[in-house]
Design a protein around this motif. Sequence first.
Motif, PDB file in Angstrom:
ATOM      1  N   ALA A  15      12.976  -2.385   2.539  1.00 42.28           N
ATOM      2  CA  ALA A  15      12.727  -1.792   1.219  1.00 42.28           C
ATOM      3  C   ALA A  15      12.359  -0.317   1.360  1.00 42.28           C
ATOM      4  O   ALA A  15      12.823   0.534   0.587  1.00 42.28           O
ATOM      5  CB  ALA A  15      11.613  -2.551   0.504  1.00 42.28           C
ATOM      6  N   GLY A  16      11.531  -0.021   2.341  1.00 39.09           N
ATOM      7  CA  GLY A  16      11.138   1.374   2.557  1.00 39.09           C
ATOM      8  C   GLY A  16      12.304   2.253   2.966  1.00 39.09           C
ATOM      9  O   GLY A  16      12.459   3.381   2.471  1.00 39.09           O
TER      10      GLY A  16
ATOM     11  N   LEU B 195       9.001   7.439  -8.278  1.00 41.90           N
ATOM     12  CA  LEU B 195       9.479   6.488  -7.285  1.00 41.90           C
ATOM     13  C   LEU B 195       8.670   6.642  -6.001  1.00 41.90           C
ATOM     14  O   LEU B 195       8.224   5.656  -5.398  1.00 41.90           O
ATOM     15  CB  LEU B 195      10.965   6.705  -7.008  1.00 41.90           C
ATOM     16  N   ALA B 196       8.481   7.882  -5.581  1.00 42.79           N
ATOM     17  CA  ALA B 196       7.699   8.149  -4.368  1.00 42.79           C
ATOM     18  C   ALA B 196       6.254   7.681  -4.529  1.00 42.79           C
ATOM     19  O   ALA B 196       5.653   7.152  -3.587  1.00 42.79           O
ATOM     20  CB  ALA B 196       7.737   9.646  -4.050  1.00 42.79           C
ATOM     21  N   LYS B 197       5.698   7.843  -5.725  1.00 43.35           N
ATOM     22  CA  LYS B 197       4.328   7.396  -5.974  1.00 43.35           C
ATOM     23  C   LYS B 197       4.213   5.884  -5.781  1.00 43.35           C
ATOM     24  O   LYS B 197       3.259   5.391  -5.164  1.00 43.35           O
ATOM     25  CB  LYS B 197       3.902   7.779  -7.387  1.00 43.35           C
ATOM     26  N   GLY B 198       5.188   5.145  -6.301  1.00 45.21           N
ATOM     27  CA  GLY B 198       5.191   3.701  -6.111  1.00 45.21           C
ATOM     28  C   GLY B 198       5.305   3.326  -4.647  1.00 45.21           C
ATOM     29  O   GLY B 198       4.664   2.372  -4.179  1.00 45.21           O
ATOM     30  N   MET B 199       6.106   4.075  -3.903  1.00 46.39           N
ATOM     31  CA  MET B 199       6.258   3.806  -2.473  1.00 46.39           C
ATOM     32  C   MET B 199       4.978   4.140  -1.717  1.00 46.39           C
ATOM     33  O   MET B 199       4.629   3.473  -0.738  1.00 46.39           O
ATOM     34  CB  MET B 199       7.440   4.603  -1.918  1.00 46.39           C
ATOM     35  N   LEU B 200       4.253   5.163  -2.166  1.00 41.00           N
ATOM     36  CA  LEU B 200       2.966   5.487  -1.557  1.00 41.00           C
ATOM     37  C   LEU B 200       1.969   4.346  -1.775  1.00 41.00           C
ATOM     38  O   LEU B 200       1.210   3.988  -0.867  1.00 41.00           O
ATOM     39  CB  LEU B 200       2.417   6.789  -2.151  1.00 41.00           C
ATOM     40  N   ASP B 201       1.981   3.769  -2.972  1.00 41.29           N
ATOM     41  CA  ASP B 201       1.098   2.639  -3.267  1.00 41.29           C
ATOM     42  C   ASP B 201       1.386   1.449  -2.352  1.00 41.29           C
ATOM     43  O   ASP B 201       0.483   0.684  -2.007  1.00 41.29           O
ATOM     44  CB  ASP B 201       1.267   2.198  -4.732  1.00 41.29           C
ATOM     45  N   ASP B 202       2.653   1.296  -1.980  1.00 40.55           N
ATOM     46  CA  ASP B 202       3.061   0.163  -1.130  1.00 40.55           C
ATOM     47  C   ASP B 202       3.072   0.515   0.348  1.00 40.55           C
ATOM     48  O   ASP B 202       3.593  -0.260   1.169  1.00 40.55           O
ATOM     49  CB  ASP B 202       4.459  -0.317  -1.544  1.00 40.55           C
TER      50      ASP B 202
ATOM     51  N   LEU C  45       5.525   5.215   2.340  1.00 42.92           N
ATOM     52  CA  LEU C  45       5.590   6.643   2.648  1.00 42.92           C
ATOM     53  C   LEU C  45       4.267   7.045   3.288  1.00 42.92           C
ATOM     54  O   LEU C  45       3.219   6.469   2.955  1.00 42.92           O
ATOM     55  CB  LEU C  45       5.818   7.477   1.381  1.00 42.92           C
ATOM     56  N   PRO C  46       4.268   8.013   4.209  1.00 36.29           N
ATOM     57  CA  PRO C  46       3.007   8.452   4.824  1.00 36.29           C
ATOM     58  C   PRO C  46       2.083   9.099   3.799  1.00 36.29           C
ATOM     59  O   PRO C  46       2.541   9.731   2.839  1.00 36.29           O
ATOM     60  CB  PRO C  46       3.468   9.461   5.890  1.00 36.29           C
ATOM     61  N   ASP C  47       0.790   8.953   3.966  1.00 37.19           N
ATOM     62  CA  ASP C  47      -0.193   9.465   3.004  1.00 37.19           C
ATOM     63  C   ASP C  47      -0.092  10.969   2.809  1.00 37.19           C
ATOM     64  O   ASP C  47      -0.419  11.479   1.729  1.00 37.19           O
ATOM     65  CB  ASP C  47      -1.613   9.113   3.467  1.00 37.19           C
TER      66      ASP C  47
END
Length: 468
Positions: free
Chosen positions: A83-84, A306-313, A316-318
Amino acid sequence: MGGDDLGLTEAVSIALGGMIGGGIYAVLGVVAGITRAAWVAFLAAGVVSLCAGYSYTRLNAMTDNSGGSVTFVQCYLGNSDLAGMLGWTLLFGYVGSMAMYAFAFGEFAVSFVGVPVSVGGVPARPVVSVLAVAGFVALNLAGARTSGSAENLLVAAKVAILLAFGALGVAYALGAAPRTGLAFGVGELSSVGPVVAAAVSFVAFQGWQLLFYDQESIADAERTIRRAVFVAIPAAVLVYVLVAVVTVSLAPGALESHPHLALKDAARTMLTPYGLGALGGTVLALSALFSTGSAINATMFSSAHLAKGMLDDDLLPDRVGDGDANGAPERTLALLGAVTAAFTAVGSLNAITSFASLSFIVVFGAMSLLCLRERDHESVHPAPPAVGALGAGLFLPLMANNLRTREPETFSAVLVLVVLVVGVELLYFKHEALERRVVPIESERIDDALDGALDDAIEEFAERSDEE
């Protein structure tokens, strides 16, 4: 339905605006450079996109978690790494799209009378493109966003201009200049050119995906999005086909000499008999500026979320941004803007378009395969996802081969980008597995080296003892 909820009209506007907003102005010249049957290319790409849209809506209906491709992979495959990687591919596709829109924005801006082609020896187009990206990063940082009603009016205006362009062009070709006629490129239909061009044009149909990232704002989201997708994609195909036929018919010379501005030349040609040639070219160029600009803004907003959602999961690196931020993370917007600016400043339009289309072919094809995997579900008909997967599978090698044979430099640039993207994804998502494989190997090498050194020392000590 709350007062702020978006209905079907607004949803269609978002989807159609995401496609019409910049695709035709940026892509047409590239597509027509491959085949004069550009309308067939847009039709084929539209059909595959519609089948992918069907897959998205079905997957969306069968899960309680709203979202797009990343969410679907997590829900149906339970594989966060996959998914990532898909999410990263989608983000790079959005960056390519924004770079493409910014490139076209700069081309049309420099085309106005009085605007210098270069300043101090520096080409003006890249400078204008980078400034446009910076401006829309600032707008998104300020939290500016078009309201639903305003979006309806703006999209209606953009579509009306292009439909008027098409209608007047047909009237000119068949009436005011009957010797001109309409060019359909029939002689090229037996070649692979239209299919290759369809693959390259794929990026022009990605805008409907934006709906899946903002479902909380849409009333009866599942049903509304499904209807909006099936209205917006055919409408975009109609506009693209009409504009492609008219431009190829009225501005064949412009498509050879300066393909990115061919629409402006076609508008000038059709209105010249009425003494409005200059005005027609100016109106078309202004529409292009507005359309590509709004496309940059909308895509940046959606890609940041979209990137924000991936950060939550934790996909994506912090350091990319703060997943808990109120709205789009500032660092994420800045990073997206910086990479987009770099792409649009140094890349060619062909390379940018091909890279972006490649990203969406992979994502759309993957979602079609995922939906086909769920074909036993009563709400899934296997035909549309099968066509979507087959079309994406056909587009990918044809586009790669076309670039390799016709534009080897562009092919090399796209290949380097793909290798870098995949390499970064693998390093991020598979670094633990790599470490598990690399560390034992390194430990074994170190042990062998120590054993060898120890054996040498013992042997040398024995030799010296014998001498003594």
